[in-house]
Scaffold this active site. Structure first.
Site, PDB file in Angstrom:
ATOM      1  N   HIS A 327       0.801  -1.232   0.000  1.00 10.12           N
ATOM      2  CA  HIS A 327       0.000   0.000   0.000  1.00 10.12           C
ATOM      3  C   HIS A 327       0.829   1.275   0.000  1.00 10.12           C
ATOM      4  CE1 HIS A 327      -4.170  -1.333   0.376  1.00 10.12           C
ATOM      5  NE2 HIS A 327      -3.699  -2.359   1.049  1.00 10.12           N
ATOM      6  N   LYS A 514      -8.619  13.372   5.090  1.00 17.38           N
ATOM      7  CA  LYS A 514      -7.835  12.137   4.993  1.00 17.38           C
ATOM      8  C   LYS A 514      -6.973  12.047   6.253  1.00 17.38           C
ATOM      9  CE  LYS A 514      -6.281  13.593   1.042  1.00 17.38           C
ATOM     10  NZ  LYS A 514      -6.499  12.429   0.213  1.00 17.38           N
ATOM     11  N   ARG A 515      -6.227  10.972   6.379  1.00 21.06           N
ATOM     12  CA  ARG A 515      -5.289  10.823   7.492  1.00 21.06           C
ATOM     13  C   ARG A 515      -4.302  11.989   7.471  1.00 21.06           C
ATOM     14  NH1 ARG A 515      -0.852   7.493   7.699  1.00 21.06           N
ATOM     15  NH2 ARG A 515      -1.194   6.895   5.542  1.00 21.06           N
ATOM     16  N   LYS A 520       0.833  13.812   2.714  1.00 22.42           N
ATOM     17  CA  LYS A 520      -0.473  14.189   2.163  1.00 22.42           C
ATOM     18  C   LYS A 520      -0.610  15.707   2.051  1.00 22.42           C
ATOM     19  CE  LYS A 520      -2.660   9.907   3.771  1.00 22.42           C
ATOM     20  NZ  LYS A 520      -3.171   9.286   2.541  1.00 22.42           N
ATOM     21  N   THR A 622      -8.370   6.640  -1.983  1.00 18.51           N
ATOM     22  CA  THR A 622      -9.745   6.249  -2.338  1.00 18.51           C
ATOM     23  C   THR A 622     -10.696   7.413  -2.068  1.00 18.51           C
ATOM     24  OG1 THR A 622      -9.979   5.198  -0.167  1.00 18.51           O
ATOM     25  CG2 THR A 622      -9.467   3.764  -2.034  1.00 18.51           C
ATOM     26  N   LYS A 626     -14.196   8.834  -4.096  1.00 16.77           N
ATOM     27  CA  LYS A 626     -15.510   9.148  -3.493  1.00 16.77           C
ATOM     28  C   LYS A 626     -15.981  10.537  -3.926  1.00 16.77           C
ATOM     29  CE  LYS A 626     -14.083   6.283   0.289  1.00 16.77           C
ATOM     30  NZ  LYS A 626     -13.097   6.297   1.373  1.00 16.77           N
TER      31      LYS A 626
END
Length: 778
Positions: A327, A514-515, A520, A622, A626
């Site tokens: 991942h 998100k996390r 990120k 992901t 969405k």
């Protein structure tokens, strides 16, 4: 009308609570509806008999709130609404039910989408994981700082789980034995025809209470064994900065891996006895990241020591049975355990790690790879056990989760392994279940689509492509825009109720949820907002369309820098809210305790989806899918699944910026963020707010740490490790272009619409069929 189900609900209420619909509490209603639905699921389900099954081993299953999605899949959502309405009750009362806190980020949400899709696609797949008592944590803010408290998600009970004491197994650690007690949760496919199983293990003591110690007034000692056992399944991802934290993490991983294997082997032996040559014809085991990779040496231990299978045969059976999903290329996630710690916790399993290392070295030698050349493959290297290396060597498949990610695995991150076993590497681009993320989360848009093309998209998302034929129909686009506005109003109301925010639904909704991780780049987003703030103040930016910037993220409790970023974003929000000149153009909100249920409100309301990871770092994502499915444009880098989103919906309908993987590769050794800082006054102004007194970090030094990490580097990272300063100005300019494009509402709505119409590829139904056909053979 399913009167059986409705009667079951009323009966459950009478038997369990002695209540009627009219006087039942929310908790009692929830338990009655859930129990009746479980009965309905098992009543109508197909059974897979004599079929090979896949097992999905994952440290997390972020399944969210079960009640609505299961009722939807069983076709009972409307009947439940009608039944409750007879007593004047709105089905939204179940929003008080906590999410099942069994996961954290994309890894766990993917696992949840996969098991939903497998059941819908009639694929025999069972999930195996841990039944965490408190999950990750509940997040709240105090003066802008993240605080954590226990997430006791079972306050309303857990009617979807069935305890199976008869399948309890014993898991042995050095000096400790614990019971692994399974709880089974039905995984209901859409239409209710197939029900698979999610088996979650709870750790309990073999001897819960030492009466002798209690009688001797040793109260703590009398329950010490109970406490030591139960802590194993208490919290997801315990802080592993200490030795004790690392021990607990390894115990968790071994606990659910060993219990799951014992479960499968018991079932296998009931059918085949001790001939394990057929094991891979009965089971395919998918390892979701490195957390369950300890399953491989444990599988060997059980076969060799308990079932008297030869070592080479056992390794052969492992390779046929196991497959591994990678991942991330982040080094901190490619787990490595110190040999001393491993020996302290599971010494018997360590012997089989040694055997795997020796077998691999022999295999390499036979291929002419010896000495120095063999070191990059060593499973045990410098007293560290490399779990990803076990995963690639002792399985038959290693897959990435987006095309760009799989290509990076082959060409750089795992290139030496790809050269060794090219046939084992493949790509399976992630997906999401449209049932939860559209049919349930955005019922207005779902009805709109069904009204145009029928409901076939619910089980075949490629059918959404048929919506493209209406992309130039003004009335259709207006209706689509009205739905978006309605979802923005709903989100604004929800944010006010939950977090006390006042957000104007007429603003553009620009959302990054998100996390929280440096790669990120929530910090990049924060800097861009400050640049816009200064641009408006200076008069450099004119005609800015008012925008609500919305964040949601949890930082791991021990992740100091991530917590600093949260505080910084909250400080920016405070600054802007107090400035009447700018607050009519910008608002900044950081929602608390971001989880699946909050995501179900946020995703349908977004105009702009922020997917801004450094190119080459986000394996897939992901969340991006969405947002696309619900009709948002992607503002993002050429990274992860963004690449494929742009392929499907067109770059002209999205906003891509920033350095690409190959550009970063070229400059990485000469990159000089200080020069960029010195040469660009806009960047300097934004960055200096971290240290010039503009913002207050409560004396923690968090903001100074962020500043230093970007200009001078810190810990194991070089300066600006994720290239924020490199991408900041291109990002700001792209953001402003996107904002300006919004002025032509019809053209912007069309871009959003075309994203929705072209999101068919990103269903987890497609992904899970690829796993079943190309990896598992089920």
């Amino acid at each position: 009308m399913n009167t059986t189900f409705q009667n079951d609900v009323i009966k459950c209420l009478e038997l369990d609570a002695g209540k009627t619909l009219e006087n039942a509490t929310t908790k009692e209603l929830y338990n009655a509806v859930s129990k009746a639905a479980v009965a309905q699921a098992y009543r109508g389900a197909d059974k897979f008999i004599g079929t090979k099954r896949a097992a999905y081993l994952s440290a997390e299953f972020l399944i969210g709130r079960m009640v609505y999605s299961n009722l939807l899949n069983l076709g009972l959502l409307e009947e439940t609404k009608e039944l409750l309405a007879t007593a004047g009750i709105d089905i939204n009362v179940f929003e008080d039910i906590e999410d099942d806190a069994l996961g954290n980020g994309g890894l766990g949400r993917l696992a949840a989408c996969f098991i939903d899709s497998a059941a819908t696609q009639n694929i025999p797949l069972d999930g195996y994981g841990i039944r965490y008592k408190y999950g990750l944590f509940k997040q709240y803010f105090e003066d802008g700082f993240q605080k954590e408290k226990a997430d006791d998600w079972q306050t309303y009970g857990d009617p979807w789980s069935i305890r199976r004491d008869e399948d309890t197994v014993i898991v042995k650690f050095s000096g400790q034995e614990v019971k692994a007690v399974p709880y089974d949760m039905p995984v209901i496919g859409y239409g209710g025809k197939t029900v698979n199983n999610l088996r979650l293990w709870q750790a309990e003591a073999v001897n819960e209470f030492d009466f002798d110690q209690f009688n001797r007034n040793n109260r703590a000692a009398s329950i010490a064994e109970k406490n030591d056992a139960e802590v194993i399944s208490s919290v997801l991802y315990p802080n592993d900065e200490t030795y004790e934290g690392k021990v607990l993490r390894l115990k968790q991983q071994y606990f659910f891996s060993s219990a799951s294997l014992q479960d499968m082997i018991r079932k296998y032996k009931a059918k085949h006895g001790s001939d394990f040559s057929q094991f891979s014809k009965e089971y395919a085991i998918q390892l979701n990241d490195t957390h369950p990779v300890v399953s491989i040496p444990e599988f060997l231990r059980i076969l060799v020591e308990e079932e008297k299978v030869g070592v080479k045969e056992a390794i052969g059976y492992a390779k046929e049975t196991f497959a591994y999903t990678n991942h991330t290329i982040m080094p901190e996630a490619l787990e490595k355990w110190s040999t001393n710690l491993f020996i302290d916790v599971i010494p018997e399993v360590y012997s089989y790690v040694l055997i795997l290392d020796k077998e691999l070295q022999e295999e390499l030698a036979a291929k002419g790879i010896k000495g120095e050349a063999a070191n990059i493959y060593r499973i045990i290297d410098n007293d560290l056990i490399h779990m990803a290396r076990i995963a690639i060597y002792a399985t038959h498949s290693t897959n990435g989760v987006a095309q760009i990610h799989s290509d990076i695995l082959k060409t750089t991150a795992l290139n030496e392994w790809y050269k060794l076993y090219p046939e084992r590497f493949n790509n399976k681009t992630n997906g999401i279940t449209q049932r939860r993320w559209l049919a349930l989360a955005n019922q207005e848009l779902a009805s709109f689509i069904t009204g145009k093309i029928g409901d076939g998209w619910i089980t075949d998302l490629y059918k959404l492509k048929e919506m493209e034929q209406f992309a130039d129909d003004i009335d259709v686009l207006n209706e689509f825009a009205e739905i978006k506005h309605k979802k923005k109003v709903e989100l604004a109301e929800y944010m006010h109720k939950v977090d006390g925010f006042t957000v104007n639904p007429d603003f553009i909704f620009d959302i990054q949820v998100k996390r929280l991780h440096e790669y990120k780049r929530q910090l990049l987003n924060a800097f861009s907002i400050l640049d816009i703030y200064f641009g408006i103040k200076e008069g450099r930016i004119k005609n800015f369309n008012p925008t609500a910037f919305i964040f949601g993220a949890k930082a791991a409790p021990g992740y100091y820098r991530a917590k600093g970023i949260i505080k910084f974003i909250n400080e920016i929000g405070k600054l802007i809210a107090a400035d009447p000149e700018v607050s009519k153009y910008i608002s900044v909100s950081f929602v608390s305790n971001y989880n699946v249920s909050y995501a179900e409100k946020l995703t349908p309301a977004a105009d702009i989806s922020e997917q801004i990871s450094t190119a080459g770092t986000e394996a897939s994502g992901t969340g991006n899918m969405k947002f696309m499915l619900n009709g948002a444009v992607t503002l993002g880098t050429f990274d992860g699944a963004n690449v494929e989103i742009v392929e499907q919906a067109g770059e002209e309908n999205n906003y891509i910026f920033g350095a690409r993987v190959e550009e970063i590769e070229k400059i990485k050794d000469s990159y000089n963020p200080k020069k960029i800082y010195n040469d660009n006054p806009r960047i300097r102004k934004v960055l200096d707010t971290l240290v010039d007194g503009t913002f207050n970090d409560g004396g923690t030094g968090m903001f100074r740490d962020l500043y230093e990490s970007l200009l001078n580097g810190a810990h194991w990272h070089r300066a600006d490790h994720y290239y924020l300063l490199l991408d900041l100005i291109p990002y700001c300019e792209t953001k402003l272009r996107c904002n300006a494009d919004y002025s032509d509402r019809q053209a912007f709505t069309k871009k959003c619409y075309l994203n929705m119409a072209n999101s068919g590829k990103f269903s987890s139904d497609r992904t899970i069929r690829e796993y079943a056909d190309e990896i598992w053979g089920v």
